[in-house]
Design a protein around this motif. Structure first.
Motif, PDB file in Angstrom:
ATOM      1  N   ARG A 327       0.833  -1.206   0.000  1.00 23.61           N
ATOM      2  CA  ARG A 327       0.000   0.000   0.000  1.00 23.61           C
ATOM      3  C   ARG A 327       0.863   1.250   0.000  1.00 23.61           C
ATOM      4  O   ARG A 327       0.472   2.285  -0.524  1.00 23.61           O
ATOM      5  CB  ARG A 327      -0.911   0.012   1.220  1.00 23.61           C
ATOM      6  CG  ARG A 327      -1.964  -1.033   1.095  1.00 23.61           C
ATOM      7  CD  ARG A 327      -2.779  -1.172   2.352  1.00 23.61           C
ATOM      8  NE  ARG A 327      -3.549  -2.390   2.230  1.00 23.61           N
ATOM      9  CZ  ARG A 327      -3.771  -3.231   3.211  1.00 23.61           C
ATOM     10  NH1 ARG A 327      -3.306  -2.986   4.418  1.00 23.61           N
ATOM     11  NH2 ARG A 327      -4.467  -4.312   3.003  1.00 23.61           N
ATOM     12  N   ASN A 396      -3.604  -0.131  -7.472  1.00 21.23           N
ATOM     13  CA  ASN A 396      -3.495   0.489  -6.159  1.00 21.23           C
ATOM     14  C   ASN A 396      -4.830   0.461  -5.426  1.00 21.23           C
ATOM     15  O   ASN A 396      -4.892   0.198  -4.231  1.00 21.23           O
ATOM     16  CB  ASN A 396      -3.013   1.936  -6.322  1.00 21.23           C
ATOM     17  CG  ASN A 396      -2.636   2.558  -4.999  1.00 21.23           C
ATOM     18  OD1 ASN A 396      -2.129   1.860  -4.123  1.00 21.23           O
ATOM     19  ND2 ASN A 396      -2.897   3.841  -4.850  1.00 21.23           N
ATOM     20  N   ARG A 400      -5.275  -1.312  -1.716  1.00 23.80           N
ATOM     21  CA  ARG A 400      -5.263  -0.371  -0.591  1.00 23.80           C
ATOM     22  C   ARG A 400      -6.212  -0.849   0.506  1.00 23.80           C
ATOM     23  O   ARG A 400      -7.094  -1.688   0.293  1.00 23.80           O
ATOM     24  CB  ARG A 400      -5.577   1.024  -1.077  1.00 23.80           C
ATOM     25  CG  ARG A 400      -7.028   1.370  -1.084  1.00 23.80           C
ATOM     26  CD  ARG A 400      -7.272   2.789  -1.476  1.00 23.80           C
ATOM     27  NE  ARG A 400      -8.625   2.837  -2.028  1.00 23.80           N
ATOM     28  CZ  ARG A 400      -9.045   3.745  -2.840  1.00 23.80           C
ATOM     29  NH1 ARG A 400      -8.238   4.687  -3.262  1.00 23.80           N
ATOM     30  NH2 ARG A 400     -10.278   3.728  -3.284  1.00 23.80           N
TER      31      ARG A 400
END
Lengths: 404, 339
Positions: A327, A396, A400
């Motif tokens: 992350r 991403n 996350r």
């Protein structure tokens, strides 16, 4: 008569635009926007006027004209009778090739170096520090020139493989490492290879499915299967069986020295190798620091908790630390991939014909259409960068922290 | 305008010139020096000597131009240009004249908006290869790896030649002559191709020049000469006639040594008198001093003297005059009459 309790609504006055903080920011923004647009319009107008003064117009017609030059590395059919547009596409594909190869290698190098820099082994950690600092702090162009010079000057020439007393290649005379690049065997697909290919697809699907099943089973029972070995067996064995059952339909074409150069096989030219190597070790140094930062960002308590549960260090890293570190790692990693892609435009320094070398180089020079070529080139790099960004941002979002 | 120029050049990589519209001569006189574009380094033609001063065949023509215009052969700023940067440098006004082994072609003359002013070296594209490769003809070069300077006409000639002869090759594009030389010597390419004069010049700098041969085939016409921006005819006329003056000087036997005595009216030849400003007002017509040609000839001598000094048979480069001999001696070097 009732009281609403609300203050009376004031009529808007022009002076509020300047003295009322609620409106002042709009005023400033409108003026700033106007100023920027004016500056932009002036720059465009100035360019148009001056081009006119030079007697040049903006015309993209050259894209369809015959290019009349050759390009050494073309992933699609191309010769000197093709158009400038096709030459540009050849260059763009070459850029994409080196960018993709570079991103993969840089990530591998970066993760390895980043993890090793945190190693408890003093020598390994210091060696990685030296690597990272040396590569991060020297311009990438120097590294590119350096690696290509090494390939050209240090590796044996093609001629030293000639004749009975000449050198022989690696791996039973099938791989030739020369100062013009590497010549490696190429697969030849004959009838029946489709069956082998289909089998390969099937085994990949099976291996993936097995992995999922093993995870579910582990979650339910706590038992850990030797997933890696079983997967390997699932991947390899059926393909091997299919390969021999079909009578070995895939063979290797071994490069052989004929005339001036090796013929056959796959030719990875010196400029591609040098550029790829330089870009990946250079960007890898940055990625290593990002990886290290990501790992250090995961609280030590996580590792200790994993150890307390009896997880071995390798599993702790892959199951506990890295998923959380990702992350932190992914956002800066995007910009490193972008950097690598853009840095690949230095390819022309070593004669690798990327988009800058064809469209922004020879085409520009032979047609004299600077403005048009540079605009097209900027459009290409912008598109490429935004595409990489979009892809990595999507990834991403997946990794996350899900806040519920 | 200056800021404007910088801005646009920086943002759009299109160079735009303040001086494009015809006042180069005034600009040069105001600045007090000429800006001359030359090669980044080619033995004999343009190189820096041990003191860092530019010298060579093309450089001397630049200096002669400066001497004719400003009376000082050192009133000059040299800008080294590569095959790729030269035209942008000229179009943008970074240089006033380009003397850089540049081939006169239709598209450069017409489409790129330049004016070629004549030919100071008649050349053709050749191939250099190691002697021990045992290649005797360029038609034996099938599948060879060829080093080539990018952004030049040689790139296009090469493609044409191999296509016409049904051969394949692997082009290795290189930016400058020095890099090409390094690649060729490292054996990263089998053949180096460029103008035959460039090959001779490059070979002269090798440790063992005798190990390399230039193949007999000359595959193109490469008339090399100076060029200026299109549309500034007064400036173009000056550069053209300085070059012609040096050729006429050879024809008439005027040398750096005897030009002064020739000018002091010891000669009866009317063309020499006109050239050296003793008769007529030809300097005025060009916007120059009457003795402009004397300054030009004093710089490095006449065409023949310059040729012999830098690239002739007695130099390491060892080029014979060949086509570049005067028309009266079997060559095609021919200047229009000075009248």
């Amino acid at each position: 008569m009732s009281m609403t309790g609300q203050p009376p609504v004031e009529a808007f006055r022009v002076s509020q635009l300047l003295y009322d903080t609620r409106y002042r920011s709009y005023t400033i923004q409108v003026f700033a926007l106007a100023a920027i647009m004016l500056a932009f319009a002036w720059a465009v107008d100035n360019a148009v006027q001056n081009l006119e003064a030079l007697g040049k117009d903006i015309d993209f017609g050259f894209i369809f004209e015959t290019s009349a030059y050759d390009i050494n590395q073309h992933l699609i059919d191309y010769d000197s009778t093709s158009s400038h547009g096709r030459a540009a596409i050849v260059g763009i594909l070459n850029t994409i090739l080196v960018a993709v190869l570079g991103c993969i290698a840089a990530t591998a190098i970066g993760i390895l170096a980043g993890v090793l820099r945190l190693s408890g082994n003093w020598i390994v950690a210091r060696l990685m520090t030296v690597y990272i600092e040396a590569f991060r702090n020297i311009p990438v162009l120097i590294w590119i020139l350096f690696t290509v010079a090494i390939v050209n000057e240090v590796l044996p020439g093609v001629r030293s493989f000639r004749g009975p007393e000449g050198m022989s290649g690696l791996f039973f005379d099938s791989v030739f490492i020369t100062n013009r690049g590497f010549y490696i065997p190429a697969p030849i697909f004959e009838a029946g290879s489709a069956v082998v290919g289909a089998m390969l697809v099937l085994t990949i699907a099976a291996a993936w499915y097995f992995g999922r099943w093993a995870r579910v089973r582990q979650a339910a029972t706590g038992q850990i299967l030797p997933v890696f070995q079983i997967r390997l067996a699932i991947l390899v064995l059926p393909v091997l069986v299919a390969f021999f059952a079909m009578g070995s339909p895939i063979s290797l074409e071994i490069p052989a020295l004929k005339g001036f150069n090796f013929k056959g096989g796959i030719y990875m030219r010196d400029s591609l190798i040098g550029l790829w190597l330089a870009l990946s070790v250079y960007t890898g140094a940055f990625i290593a620091e990002i990886v290290r930062a990501g790992i250090l960002a995961v609280s030590k308590g996580q590792t200790e908790a994993a150890y307390a549960l009896g997880l071995r260090p390798g599993r702790t890293m892959s199951l506990v630390v890295l998923p959380q570190a990702l992350r932190v790692i992914v956002p800066p990693l995007i910009s490193q991939f972008l950097n690598l892609t853009k840095n690949s435009s230095l390819a022309i320094a070593v004669g690798y014909m990327d988009a800058t070398g064809t469209l922004g180089g020879i085409t520009l020079n032979q047609t004299g259409r600077e403005m048009e070529c540079i605009l097209l080139l900027m459009a290409f790099y912008l598109t490429a960068s935004l595409t990489i960004s979009a892809g990595m941002n999507a990834y991403n979002r997946r990794v996350r922290l899900k806040e519920r | 305008m200056k800021l404007k120029t910088t801005l646009v050049a920086a943002t759009a990589a299109v160079a735009v010139s303040a001086a494009a519209q015809g006042a180069t001569l005034d600009d040069v006189k105001a600045k007090g020096f000429i800006q001359c574009g030359v090669s980044t380094g080619l033995a004999g033609f343009a190189f820096t000597d041990s003191n860092g001063n530019w010298d060579g065949f093309d450089v001397t023509f630049c200096r002669a131009t400066a001497a004719a215009v400003l009376g000082d052969a050192n009133a000059i700023k040299f800008t080294p240009t590569t095959g790729k940067t030269r035209f942008t440098a000229l179009a943008s006004g970074e240089i006033d004249v380009l003397y850089r082994n540049t081939t006169w072609t239709l598209s450069r003359d017409v489409d790129l908006k330049f004016d070629f002013l004549g030919v100071n070296y008649y050349d053709g594209q050749g191939f250099m290869i190691r002697k021990d490769m045992g290649v005797a003809s360029a038609t034996d070069l099938n599948d060879a790896t060829v080093c080539i300077q990018t952004g030049t006409t040689t790139e296009l000639n090469l493609a044409d030649f191999f296509r016409a002869n049904n051969m394949n090759y692997d082009p290795v594009p290189i930016e400058t002559n020095a890099e090409a030389q390094q690649k060729y010597l490292a054996n990263a390419c089998d053949v180096y191709t460029t103008d035959a004069s460039g090959l001779a010049a490059t070979r002269a700098t090798f440790e063992n020049p005798g190990d390399h041969i230039v193949l007999p085939e000359i595959i193109s016409k490469e008339p090399l000469g100076p060029l200026v921006r299109h549309g500034d005819n007064a400036w173009g006329d000056i550069v053209r006639w300085v070059m012609n003056a040096l050729i006429i000087a050879e024809e008439k036997g005027i040398t750096a040594a005897n030009v002064d005595s020739m000018a002091s009216a010891s000669t009866k030849d009317p063309e020499v008198k006109r050239l050296l400003g003793v008769e007529g007002n030809y300097g005025e017509m060009l916007g120059l001093a009457p003795d402009w040609a004397i300054h030009a000839i004093k710089t490095g001598g006449n065409y023949g003297e310059i040729f012999e000094k830098y690239i002739g048979e007695n130099t390491a480069i060892g080029l014979s005059r060949g086509l570049n001999q005067l028309w009266t001696k079997g060559g095609i070097l021919y200047a229009p009459p000075f009248r």
